[in-house]
Design a protein around this motif. Structure first.
Motif, PDB file in Angstrom:
ATOM      1  N   THR A 159       0.828  -1.209   0.000  1.00  0.00           N
ATOM      2  CA  THR A 159       0.000   0.000   0.000  1.00  0.00           C
ATOM      3  C   THR A 159       0.861   1.256   0.000  1.00  0.00           C
ATOM      4  N   GLU A 170      -3.997  -3.049  -4.966  1.00  0.00           N
ATOM      5  CA  GLU A 170      -3.353  -1.739  -4.858  1.00  0.00           C
ATOM      6  C   GLU A 170      -3.018  -1.163  -6.221  1.00  0.00           C
ATOM      7  N   ARG A 196      -6.306   0.288  -7.094  1.00  0.00           N
ATOM      8  CA  ARG A 196      -6.640   1.461  -6.290  1.00  0.00           C
ATOM      9  C   ARG A 196      -5.914   2.705  -6.795  1.00  0.00           C
ATOM     10  N   ASN A 197      -4.702   2.508  -7.303  1.00  0.00           N
ATOM     11  CA  ASN A 197      -3.896   3.635  -7.791  1.00  0.00           C
ATOM     12  C   ASN A 197      -3.893   3.757  -9.314  1.00  0.00           C
ATOM     13  N   GLY A 238     -10.892   2.408  -4.722  1.00  0.00           N
ATOM     14  CA  GLY A 238     -10.299   3.724  -4.965  1.00  0.00           C
ATOM     15  C   GLY A 238     -11.336   4.752  -5.365  1.00  0.00           C
ATOM     16  N   TYR A 294     -11.038   6.217 -13.278  1.00  0.00           N
ATOM     17  CA  TYR A 294     -11.472   4.960 -12.666  1.00  0.00           C
ATOM     18  C   TYR A 294     -12.547   4.292 -13.522  1.00  0.00           C
TER      19      TYR A 294
END
Length: 379
Positions: free
Chosen positions: A17, A80, A83-84, A255, A352
């Motif tokens: 993370t 992760e 999420r990014n 995210g 996203y």
């Protein structure tokens, strides 16, 4: 098994993370490579950093120099990445490619795995032959020629196809296009004569390739597993890719949810924070529940895969369908709750939505996997 991470897995999650937030952020990676028109769509420097952290060899056996971890651990990394929105060849190379090479000869593993572990090698997986995911039908043919094979046909939407050092290709070596048997996997070097690429940039700014094989000559050492008996291995690779994509979708959805709730706490309308409006609170609560369910299903499928359960294939499709729908809800709600600014490029929430669209199609959309669940369940 409990549907949460062990202490060691939680420690891995904490490490990944922080690393992804620092090095894999949207501005530093996705926007940078998109806006500079990078032909690969991802940063090789970051891929090297993945290797320095030991992430590239997570699924590689210890005998081959890897960490011999499982899909639960790989899913932590992929969540992760999602999420990014980090552009990376981790899924195609360290998950799907490594899964395929796990049953390759010593020579093939020795040729490709050290480079993957070192963050110097990228693999692509060439399976689909049309606009939609349909691995049940394979028409690309590898005909016997001398001591090897001659590969002819086409593969579509091969992610990282133009950047890969090798392509893992599913080809038909016998039977008709829709037969379950008669499929063989090959490791095809990028510089093999007769390979043609038509690179396209997808909606999420990743690069895919329409690959054409025009009589590509392959020797027998390129075969992964058994000739004509590659369907079982192909299904194993597909399961790895599907649960990996589902894990990444939970990250994308998470995210988007985090970004949306943060916006609800700062944006004012009619003199009040919009997060105070009960209707939006109810929608946010519903979304949170859907994402929690998706994460639980994904972990269950990962655990079954790692345990070699006969129920794993079914649960992987359950997870892919559920994660796709939850992620889609997250990005739609995110864009809508942001209002008009959610449609502008300046706000990351739209990115996203784009990533969700590409991930949903990768390895089969929600409808494909819902139908597959029904078939595997006997309905």
């Amino acid at each position: 098994m409990p549907l949460y991470h062990t202490e060691d897995q939680a420690m891995l999650a904490d490490s990944v993370t922080g690393f992804m937030a620092d090095e894999g952020g949207i501005k530093k990676q996705l926007r940078h490579w998109r806006d500079t028109g990078c032909k690969d769509g991802f940063g090789h420097g970051l891929w090297k950093q993945f290797a320095e952290m030991g992430l590239t060899g997570m699924l590689v056996a210890e005998a081959d120099g890897g960490l011999a971890m499982g899909h639960v651990e790989a899913g932590i990394v992929l969540a992760e990445i999602g999420r990014n929105l980090t552009p990376s060849p981790f899924l195609t190379t360290s998950v799907m490619g490594v899964t395929a090479l796990s049953e390759a000869s010593d020579d093939l593993r020795g040729r490709w795995l050290p480079g993957i572990i070192a963050g110097e090698t990228v693999l692509a997986v060439a399976i689909d032959e049309g606009a939609k995911h349909k691995p049940e039908k394979i028409a690309c043919r590898a005909e016997k020629a001398g001591n090897g094979f001659r590969l002819t046909g086409a593969k579509d939407f091969v992610i990282h196809g133009t950047s890969a050092d090798a392509l893992i290709v599913a080809a038909r070596t016998s039977g008709s296009d829709s037969d379950a048997d008669g499929v063989t996997l090959f490791a095809v070097p990028r510089d093999a004569a007769g390979i043609g690429h038509n690179a396209v940039r997808l909606v999420d700014s990743s690069i895919a390739s329409h690959v054409r094989f025009d009589g590509v000559e392959l020797d027998g050492s390129s075969v992964i597993g058994e000739v004509d008996g590659g369907r079982t291995l192909l299904n194993k690779v597909l399961s790895a890719g599907r649960i990996g994509a589902a894990a990444e979708q939970t990250g994308v959805g998470g995210g988007a949810f985090a970004m949306t709730t943060a916006y609800l706490k700062t944006r004012k309308q009619f003199g009040k924070l919009i997060g105070e409006f009960q209707a939006l609170q109810h929608r946010a609560a519903h979304l949170y529940s859907e994402l929690e369910i998706a994460e639980a299903v994904v972990i269950k499928a990962q655990q079954l895969l790692d345990g070699g359960s006969e129920r794993a294939e079914l649960m992987v499709s359950v997870a892919k369908a559920k994660a796709a729908r939850a992620c889609n809800l997250a990005v739609r709600e995110g864009v809508q709750m942001h209002g008009g600014v959610g449609m502008t490029d300046e706000y990351d929430i739209g990115l996203y939505m784009k990533r969700e669209r590409a991930l949903t199609e990768f390895m089969g959309d929600a409808n494909y996997h819902a139908e597959r669940v029904a078939q595997l369940s006997g309905y």
